[in-house]
Every structure is written in structure tokens, then in C-alpha cells.
Design a protein around this motif. Sequence first.
Motif, PDB file in Angstrom:
ATOM      1  N   ILE A   2       2.693 -14.047  14.086  1.00  0.00           N
ATOM      2  CA  ILE A   2       3.450 -12.945  13.493  1.00  0.00           C
ATOM      3  C   ILE A   2       4.324 -12.299  14.558  1.00  0.00           C
ATOM      4  N   ASP A   3       5.610 -12.445  14.371  1.00  0.00           N
ATOM      5  CA  ASP A   3       6.607 -11.914  15.301  1.00  0.00           C
ATOM      6  C   ASP A   3       7.000 -10.546  14.751  1.00  0.00           C
ATOM      7  N   TYR A   4       6.617  -9.473  15.427  1.00  0.00           N
ATOM      8  CA  TYR A   4       6.928  -8.149  14.891  1.00  0.00           C
ATOM      9  C   TYR A   4       7.165  -7.128  15.987  1.00  0.00           C
ATOM     10  N   SER A   5       7.760  -6.050  15.588  1.00  0.00           N
ATOM     11  CA  SER A   5       8.154  -4.939  16.450  1.00  0.00           C
ATOM     12  C   SER A   5       9.277  -5.368  17.396  1.00  0.00           C
ATOM     13  N   SER A   6       9.038  -6.384  18.193  1.00  0.00           N
ATOM     14  CA  SER A   6      10.076  -7.048  18.986  1.00  0.00           C
ATOM     15  C   SER A   6      11.143  -6.098  19.523  1.00  0.00           C
ATOM     16  N   VAL A   7      10.699  -5.214  20.399  1.00  0.00           N
ATOM     17  CA  VAL A   7      11.573  -4.158  20.920  1.00  0.00           C
ATOM     18  C   VAL A   7      12.602  -4.689  21.903  1.00  0.00           C
ATOM     19  N   ASN A   8      13.636  -3.902  22.068  1.00  0.00           N
ATOM     20  CA  ASN A   8      14.678  -4.230  23.025  1.00  0.00           C
ATOM     21  C   ASN A   8      14.491  -3.393  24.276  1.00  0.00           C
ATOM     22  N   ILE A   9      14.446  -4.065  25.401  1.00  0.00           N
ATOM     23  CA  ILE A   9      14.229  -3.373  26.667  1.00  0.00           C
ATOM     24  C   ILE A   9      15.396  -2.419  26.952  1.00  0.00           C
ATOM     25  N   ASN A  59       5.335 -10.026  20.372  1.00  0.00           N
ATOM     26  CA  ASN A  59       6.416  -9.066  20.557  1.00  0.00           C
ATOM     27  C   ASN A  59       7.553  -9.814  21.256  1.00  0.00           C
ATOM     28  N   HIS A  60       8.487 -10.282  20.459  1.00  0.00           N
ATOM     29  CA  HIS A  60       9.591 -11.107  20.967  1.00  0.00           C
ATOM     30  C   HIS A  60      10.629 -10.159  21.588  1.00  0.00           C
ATOM     31  N   LEU A  61      10.350  -9.765  22.816  1.00  0.00           N
ATOM     32  CA  LEU A  61      11.156  -8.738  23.480  1.00  0.00           C
ATOM     33  C   LEU A  61      12.638  -9.101  23.565  1.00  0.00           C
ATOM     34  N   LEU A  82      22.663 -18.074  23.084  1.00  0.00           N
ATOM     35  CA  LEU A  82      22.700 -16.902  22.214  1.00  0.00           C
ATOM     36  C   LEU A  82      21.296 -16.554  21.722  1.00  0.00           C
ATOM     37  N   TYR A  83      21.233 -15.404  21.068  1.00  0.00           N
ATOM     38  CA  TYR A  83      20.005 -14.943  20.411  1.00  0.00           C
ATOM     39  C   TYR A  83      19.362 -16.086  19.606  1.00  0.00           C
ATOM     40  N   GLY A  84      20.203 -16.782  18.835  1.00  0.00           N
ATOM     41  CA  GLY A  84      19.707 -17.870  17.992  1.00  0.00           C
ATOM     42  C   GLY A  84      19.173 -19.043  18.798  1.00  0.00           C
ATOM     43  N   ARG A 137      17.767 -18.896  21.685  1.00  0.00           N
ATOM     44  CA  ARG A 137      16.449 -18.489  22.179  1.00  0.00           C
ATOM     45  C   ARG A 137      15.409 -18.551  21.060  1.00  0.00           C
ATOM     46  N   ASP A 138      15.823 -18.189  19.845  1.00  0.00           N
ATOM     47  CA  ASP A 138      14.898 -18.267  18.713  1.00  0.00           C
ATOM     48  C   ASP A 138      14.527 -19.711  18.387  1.00  0.00           C
ATOM     49  N   LEU A 139      15.489 -20.586  18.560  1.00  0.00           N
ATOM     50  CA  LEU A 139      15.234 -22.009  18.312  1.00  0.00           C
ATOM     51  C   LEU A 139      14.164 -22.510  19.287  1.00  0.00           C
ATOM     52  N   GLN A 182      18.940  -7.349   7.409  1.00  0.00           N
ATOM     53  CA  GLN A 182      20.255  -7.580   8.027  1.00  0.00           C
ATOM     54  C   GLN A 182      20.316  -8.946   8.710  1.00  0.00           C
ATOM     55  N   GLN A 183      19.141  -9.467   9.060  1.00  0.00           N
ATOM     56  CA  GLN A 183      19.135 -10.753   9.752  1.00  0.00           C
ATOM     57  C   GLN A 183      18.804 -11.914   8.808  1.00  0.00           C
ATOM     58  N   ASN A 184      18.961 -11.711   7.518  1.00  0.00           N
ATOM     59  CA  ASN A 184      18.699 -12.783   6.549  1.00  0.00           C
ATOM     60  C   ASN A 184      19.413 -14.075   6.917  1.00  0.00           C
TER      61      ASN A 184
HETATM   62  N1  ARG Z   1      14.949  -7.647  19.113  1.00  0.00           N
HETATM   63  C1  ARG Z   1      15.523  -8.012  17.848  1.00  0.00           C
HETATM   64  C2  ARG Z   1      16.258  -6.832  17.243  1.00  0.00           C
HETATM   65  O1  ARG Z   1      15.987  -5.702  17.579  1.00  0.00           O
HETATM   66  C3  ARG Z   1      14.489  -8.465  16.855  1.00  0.00           C
HETATM   67  C4  ARG Z   1      13.838  -9.758  17.208  1.00  0.00           C
HETATM   68  C5  ARG Z   1      13.123 -10.342  16.054  1.00  0.00           C
HETATM   69  N2  ARG Z   1      12.451 -11.571  16.363  1.00  0.00           N
HETATM   70  C6  ARG Z   1      13.037 -12.736  16.525  1.00  0.00           C
HETATM   71  N3  ARG Z   1      12.310 -13.780  16.852  1.00  0.00           N
HETATM   72  N4  ARG Z   1      14.330 -12.904  16.363  1.00  0.00           N
HETATM   73  O2  ARG Z   1      17.120  -7.052  16.389  1.00  0.00           O
END
Ligand code: ARG
Length: 559
Positions: free
Chosen positions: A114-121, A154-156, A301-303, A305-307, A329-331
Motif C-alpha cells: 500500500i503506497d500512501y501518504s507519500s510526502v514531498n520532502i 511512503n513513496h517519498l 520523470l516521476y513516471g 521512477r514509478d515504473l 488528479q493522477q488518474n
Molecule cells: N508525492 C506524490 C504527490 O504528492 C504522490 C506519490 C504517490 N505515489 C506514487 N507511487 N506515485 O503527488
Amino acid sequence: MDYKQYIAARIPAGLPVEELAATIAVPPDPTLGDYALPCFKFAKLYRRSPALIAEDLASRYPVDEVVTEVMATGGYLNFRIDRKGLAKSTLEEIEKKQNLYGSSDMGGGKTVCIDYSSVNIAKPFHIGHLSTTVLGGALYRIYGFLGYRAVGINHLGDYGTQFGKLISAYKRWGNREEVEKGGIHAVNDLYVRFSNEATEEMEAEARENFRLIESGDEEANALFEWFKSLTLAYVEKIYERLHIRFDSYAGERFYIDKMEPVIQELKEKGLLVESQGAQVVDLEPYGMPPFIVLRSDGASLYGTRDLAAAFYRKKVYDFEKCLYVVAYQQNLHFQQLFKVIELMGEPWAKDLVHVAYGMVSLEDGAMATRKGRVVWLEDVISRCVEKAYAILAEKNPELENKEEVAETVGVGAVVFGALYNNKIKDIVFSYDKALNFDGETSVYVQYTCARANSVLERAGKFEKEGEIPELCSQEFELTKALADFPDAVLSAAKNYEPSVIARYCVDTAQKFNKFYIDCKILRAEREEVRAFRLRLTRATLTVLTNALTLLGIGVPEKM
Ligand code: ARG
């Protein structure tokens, strides 16, 4: 047990069980029966009057020890179930399993990431992060309760050009002491100031600073690590208040050296094409824009890294499901990501789930604005706790440990506010509504628990097992609700929807209060009735406590 299902499966109507179960209702007047099937909509199909259909079905329905009586009355087929039997088995199970009532081992040997919260530093932890944090936290506990190994990730957001900007801003305007003291707020101020004042030249400098982080420069990396530790120290305090935990803090940066093999594979499979200098996966046949893997300057890119993260998680955790609790928003991002993995021929692409949710805003203001006017989640929590304290002090001045109770009540109200509605709905958070003792709130449920506690305390010792008396409708409705808890947990997990449990709490608390007001518990007419009602009270407390605990909400003994 799901009675509607049970009854529907035995109705000799030659219709799908699901359809029948969905039609069965609880009659408003319980003297008619515990459940009823209205036969009106079948009249056309059978070319007979609803009354005749009901009579025919009644004559052929196989009564047993669960459904003890079937009657036809004016187009309705009414069922009576063995109330005593239900009460006996439900109470015994709750008393036996206690805080494990509702749990199961269905997930044994299976893993859910479960990937959740995932805060931005170095960015604000704002009210927009509330839903992902508490939804993910609830799903984490719910899956754990069902025997799964839940892995909280927490996918920072710890990678990107913004860190170059931050270093520039710090070097220009910051100093160590101030940042140590101001923590994440000071860091954020620096970043906002940079965004507001940056010139062409400063942007170039920021890019250079980012490159320095990338190339392993010691000073740049030390600064980055410092910003990161300040952010994590800050959010961890909030996680503690919200009862949130993670098994991994592997963020975007973690995947930088894990992208190459995946990109290689994309190439080998002929999926990577060049478009305006960038490397992309063409998704046009699927009605989506291209998924960009490498920008024209070669940056990931973000994507990307997600891959890499998805492949890493599959390899390391061998998940049965991997949930991404991220705003709607990230659908598109997740649709693209999952599609790319599917095109790569990975059968587990189907096990990736975007658990999307709606926006949270405050009644009295917008959620976040670009230039730094943000509502910090910490402030919302603290304000709610303060308000809870004021209400408690007024309602119950004698209450001991008011501060502790206010924390449990205030935090609970924020969490429950984010979990009560279907997750995809946008919500407007209102302090007053969230703290309404008579509303559809956690406070109402907590207060119900305190009430049950107080009854039990006044009762002293009572007979644990005994003859179960005939149940009145209030007792029966409550008992049925208690019996339904395991189904509510399953449904919450299956639909990634903790609101099922939140609603269950309110519904069950309402049934308890109806029972509490209409039926004498401590001064019941007979000893066995008293004992039964006390058992029912204690069982309600157990079940509501289990339910709130799954949501991450505490239960004060007194309120
Ligand atoms: N840090 C991202 C944001 O604030 C959310 C990351 C969600 N998790 C992921 N694996 N993309 O938008």
C-alpha cells in the motif's frame, strides 16, 4: 451471516440469487417479519398478481433452523428468522474472539503493498495529504486484520529540480540556526521565496545545484539530507498522532539506479519510440497521450521512477495487489503506468490498483495555493483538538485527563471526517460538523462507547452465559448489526473503501442508542433479560472499538 443472501438462495423463484437478495428489505413494522421480499416487480414476469406469487412462494419455501417461518401478506413474502439462535451465536463469537472479532486469516501467505501518504520532502504537509494518509492507514490495518501481510510504503517525493532551488535559496537567504529552529516551515518559506523572486540567472544556478546533488557532490547532498531529515522528523510526529506507520520509506530517489534495466527491457520489447527527442511509449491506440520515459535531455520523470518502483515491489514483496492511494488528479498517470506494464507482458499489471480519492477543503477557505498560502494538516488537527477540549470542558467539567480525551476525540474527528464519505467524493471539512455529538461523527460513536462503558461499570459482575430471552426488535436490530461486522470489514477491503466501516460505526451506534433508550438494561424486569442486555452492551463496545481501531481512531473510556 448475510441473511438476505441466505434467504434469497432458498427462494424457489428461478431467479438469480443476487437479484433476489437485492430486492429483500427489512419491513418497517417488525411484527410482519424480519425480512420481506416485495413481489410486485415479478408480476409481469409471471403474469400473476403479486399476492398470488407471494402465496405460491410461501407454500414452497423450505423453512429451517435459521429461517423459521414464512408468510405471505398482500404481495409480500415475509420471513422470520431464529432471533435467539442469532443472538446466541453472535454473542458467543464476539466473547470468544474479542478484539479479533471481525478478523480472519483469508489473506494468509499473501502480501498487499500500500503506497500512501507519500510526502514531498521540503514541501508542506497540507490538508490535501489527509485523505491519502488516513485512507491508506485504514486499508493497511484492514488488510492486516484479514491476515494479509500489509506493506506500507511512503513513496517519498525526494527527487527533482526543486531541491536545486532549495539549495540556492538557502545559500542566498538562509542560515543554519533559523532553519533548525523553524524546521519545515522555514524550509518551505525559503522555497516559496525562491519561486517568487527567482530570476533567469537564479534558475540556472538552481539547475546547477541539482546537478551537483545528482553527481554526488558532498555539500549539496549533505544539505539535501538535512532538508529530508527535517521533513521526516516533522511528518513522523503527525503520523504518530494519526496512528500511521510505514514499513518502507523508499522514495523516488531510491529508484534512480533501478530504472536502467526497466528502460532496457522497454527497448528490447520494441516499446520505446522517439518523439521530439524524448523517449516515450506510444499509447495512442489506447486513447492516451504518450508515456514519457526519458526527456529529451535524458532526465527521468516521476513516471519513470514509478515504473521502476512497480518492478522493484513485485520482485521484493511478490505482492498479490499493489495499491496506490493517490488523488484522482493522477488518474491518467496511473492508467498510463499500468498500461505500459501490461504492454511489457507482465501478468501482474492487473494487480496494480489506483485507489483514487476526492479533494478535501476547509469550510472556511481554499486548500492550497501556489504562492504558499497552504493549510497545514498539523494546524487542522490542533485546532480540532482545541475545539474538542472546549466542548468536553463544557459538557463534562468533572472529566479527568481532559487533554488526553480531547486529543483522541479531536484527532478522531479529523480522521473520521476524511473517511466517512465514499472516497471519491470531494469533501468540505467543517469543525463544527465533525465535532457534533449527535451527528454522523466519530464523536457520536465514541460517546456511545463511553455510555456502554458506564453501563457496564455500574452493572458490576453479571452472568456470562445464560438463557437468551425472546428478543424485542431493538435488541434484534442491534444483534443483527453486530453479526454483520465481519462482512463490513470484508466489503471495506474488497472495495478499498474504509467508509463502509465508518458508516457501519454510526449505524451500529444508532441501533445501540435506540436499544439503550427503549429497553431497561440495569433495571430489566428479569435477571436473564438483564444479563442478556448487558452482554449485548459489552459486545457492542467490543465491536465498535474494533471498528474504530481499524480506522485509526481511539476510544476514550469516559467522555
Ligand atoms: N508525492 C506524490 C504527490 O504528492 C504522490 C506519490 C504517490 N505515489 C506514487 N507511487 N506515485 O503527488
